[in-house]
Design an enzyme around this catalytic site. Structure first.
Site: not given
Length: 165
Positions: A44-45
């Site tokens: 997600c980062t």
């Protein structure tokens, strides 16, 4: 299951910085909604940083990018600050929007089944219809793929012109 051409489900969600994001407020311009499982996790980062890095390019194409996850607005604020993200992040803690878009699904890891967000992206036309769907995306390189669509389609679903008779 939503498909291209369908009217995008509306939402009104709390967001980072104490804002509220209402899909209808973005009518008139294309919007990219990308659903992701959790702030500050590896995939997600990566995805958030890539969308953020390309934010000026999306802006030049006239496209608004909104990330949606079940995390709280406070979590989004920390995520944005920690990674210096130039994104709008909406909080879907009740998972109602994820359910409406069909991305709240049963997942499996190490033989354990659980409910979670399927990483997916929806491009929404200026008139509020789903112009493009990417499902089960890989975080790395996905933002660039979406940007190519945005540059080519300009957020509109292209229809063949009718010949005049």
């Amino acid at each position: 299951m939503l498909k291209e051409g369908d009217l995008a489900p509306e939402f009104d969600l709390p967001a980072d910085g104490g804002k509220r994001l209402v899909l209808k407020a973005f009518r008139g311009g294309p919007v990219v909604l990308y659903f992701y499982p959790k702030d500050n996790t590896e995939g997600c980062t990566i995805e958030a940083k890539e969308f953020s890095d390309l934010a000026p390019e999306f802006a030049r194409a006239g496209v608004t990018v909104i990330g949606i996850s079940p995390d709280s607005p406070k979590s989004h604020d920390k995520f944005i600050c920690k990674h210096e993200l130039a994104l709008l992040l909406a909080s879907d803690e009740e998972k109602t929007v994820a359910e409406a878009y069909g991305v709240w699904v049963e997942k499996s890891m190490y033989g354990r089944k659980y409910m979670g967000v399927e990483r997916a992206t929806f491009a929404i036309s200026p008139k509020g219809h789903i112009a493009r769907i990417w499902r089960k995306v890989s975080p790395r390189g996905h933002a660039a793929e979406v940007l190519e669509w945005a540059r080519g389609a300009g957020g509109e679903t292209k229809k063949p012109k009718r010949a005049k008779s």
